[in-house]
Design a protein around this motif. Structure first.
Motif, PDB file in Angstrom:
ATOM      1  N   TRP A 155      -3.365   4.707  -3.806  1.00 25.96           N
ATOM      2  CA  TRP A 155      -4.246   3.744  -3.146  1.00 25.96           C
ATOM      3  C   TRP A 155      -4.407   4.130  -1.678  1.00 25.96           C
ATOM      4  CZ3 TRP A 155      -2.944  -2.046  -4.701  1.00 25.96           C
ATOM      5  CH2 TRP A 155      -3.104  -2.183  -6.091  1.00 25.96           C
ATOM      6  N   SER A 156      -5.595   3.863  -1.139  1.00 18.91           N
ATOM      7  CA  SER A 156      -5.839   4.064   0.291  1.00 18.91           C
ATOM      8  C   SER A 156      -6.724   2.940   0.788  1.00 18.91           C
ATOM      9  CB  SER A 156      -6.564   5.386   0.555  1.00 18.91           C
ATOM     10  OG  SER A 156      -5.782   6.492   0.183  1.00 18.91           O
ATOM     11  N   SER A 157      -6.569   2.617   2.055  1.00 20.13           N
ATOM     12  CA  SER A 157      -7.491   1.635   2.631  1.00 20.13           C
ATOM     13  C   SER A 157      -8.458   2.333   3.574  1.00 20.13           C
ATOM     14  CB  SER A 157      -6.723   0.524   3.358  1.00 20.13           C
ATOM     15  OG  SER A 157      -5.970   1.031   4.433  1.00 20.13           O
ATOM     16  N   TYR A 158      -9.682   1.828   3.562  1.00 17.61           N
ATOM     17  CA  TYR A 158     -10.737   2.294   4.462  1.00 17.61           C
ATOM     18  C   TYR A 158     -11.401   1.065   5.064  1.00 17.61           C
ATOM     19  CZ  TYR A 158      -9.926   6.884   2.530  1.00 17.61           C
ATOM     20  OH  TYR A 158      -9.315   8.055   2.154  1.00 17.61           O
ATOM     21  N   ASP A 186      -3.643   3.863   5.345  1.00 21.17           N
ATOM     22  CA  ASP A 186      -5.029   3.727   5.781  1.00 21.17           C
ATOM     23  C   ASP A 186      -5.598   5.111   6.077  1.00 21.17           C
ATOM     24  OD1 ASP A 186      -7.237   1.791   6.732  1.00 21.17           O
ATOM     25  OD2 ASP A 186      -7.052   3.226   8.376  1.00 21.17           O
ATOM     26  N   LYS A 234     -10.680  -2.282   3.377  1.00 17.88           N
ATOM     27  CA  LYS A 234     -10.811  -2.395   1.930  1.00 17.88           C
ATOM     28  C   LYS A 234      -9.865  -1.405   1.263  1.00 17.88           C
ATOM     29  CE  LYS A 234     -15.602  -3.926   2.166  1.00 17.88           C
ATOM     30  NZ  LYS A 234     -17.008  -3.615   1.824  1.00 17.88           N
ATOM     31  N   VAL A 235      -9.227  -1.865   0.168  1.00 18.17           N
ATOM     32  CA  VAL A 235      -8.238  -1.038  -0.516  1.00 18.17           C
ATOM     33  C   VAL A 235      -8.825  -0.492  -1.816  1.00 18.17           C
ATOM     34  CG1 VAL A 235      -5.921  -0.974  -1.511  1.00 18.17           C
ATOM     35  CG2 VAL A 235      -6.382  -2.434   0.476  1.00 18.17           C
ATOM     36  N   TYR A 236      -8.662   0.817  -2.009  1.00 17.31           N
ATOM     37  CA  TYR A 236      -9.226   1.484  -3.176  1.00 17.31           C
ATOM     38  C   TYR A 236      -8.139   2.200  -3.969  1.00 17.31           C
ATOM     39  CZ  TYR A 236     -13.570   0.856  -0.572  1.00 17.31           C
ATOM     40  OH  TYR A 236     -14.622   0.311   0.116  1.00 17.31           O
ATOM     41  N   LEU A 296       0.837  -1.204   0.000  1.00 11.51           N
ATOM     42  CA  LEU A 296       0.000   0.000   0.000  1.00 11.51           C
ATOM     43  C   LEU A 296       0.871   1.253   0.000  1.00 11.51           C
ATOM     44  CD1 LEU A 296      -2.906   1.127   0.192  1.00 11.51           C
ATOM     45  CD2 LEU A 296      -2.733   0.899   2.672  1.00 11.51           C
ATOM     46  N   ILE A 302      -8.221  -6.208  -0.578  1.00  6.03           N
ATOM     47  CA  ILE A 302      -8.403  -6.148   0.862  1.00  6.03           C
ATOM     48  C   ILE A 302      -7.042  -6.064   1.542  1.00  6.03           C
ATOM     49  CG2 ILE A 302     -10.646  -7.307   1.006  1.00  6.03           C
ATOM     50  CD1 ILE A 302      -9.053  -9.900   1.664  1.00  6.03           C
ATOM     51  N   LEU A 303      -7.029  -5.344   2.656  1.00 10.55           N
ATOM     52  CA  LEU A 303      -5.786  -5.166   3.405  1.00 10.55           C
ATOM     53  C   LEU A 303      -5.526  -6.399   4.266  1.00 10.55           C
ATOM     54  CD1 LEU A 303      -3.655  -2.902   3.832  1.00 10.55           C
ATOM     55  CD2 LEU A 303      -4.951  -2.261   5.875  1.00 10.55           C
TER      56      LEU A 303
END
Ligand code: HEM
Length: 90
Positions: free
Chosen positions: A25-28, A56, A31-33, A13, A81-82
């Motif tokens: 990319w960022s995770s929330y 994140d 979930k990674v977007y 990431l 997914i993280l």
């Protein structure tokens, strides 16, 4: 299904930090977007959103607008997914 999702570790990431032509990319919440296509559309500005690039963004997000339904907005941008470093695909 969940098997087709990329398993993204924190170090993977971190590489996608949106700098030098790399995607952002960022995770929330696990979930990674890929945020790159959404950057110009963020109502709070591109710079704010970039603060979460490569990491994140859940805490920053929740500090600013916990009412925003990002899952609806970013569904098509979800890439994976993280997982922990140990859970990376061998
Ligand atoms: C505003 C979406 C991440 C900072 C907004 C608004 C939306 C949105 C819909 C308008 C909210 C409203 O008017 O009620 C998103 C999505 C994100 C995201 C989908 C990622 C999943 C972030 C992050 C930050 C941030 C990580 C901070 C580092 C802001 C700020 C505003 C804003 C400062 C402006 C609030 C204002 O105008 O008073 N965002 N956001 N956002 N966002 Fe985000």
């Amino acid at each position: 299904g969940v098997d087709s999702l990329v398993r993204v570790t924190p170090s993977m990431l971190k590489e996608k930090n949106g700098r030098k032509g790399k995607p952002a990319w960022s995770s929330y919440q696990g979930k990674v977007y890929n945020m790159t296509p959404y950057l110009p559309f963020h109502p709070g500005g591109e710079g704010e959103l970039r603060r979460a690039a490569g990491k994140d963004g859940t805490k920053l997000f929740m500090e600013v607008h916990p009412w925003v339904n990002w899952e609806n907005m970013l569904g098509d941008c979800m890439v994976g997914i993280l997982v922990s470093e140990e859970q990376a695909v061998p």
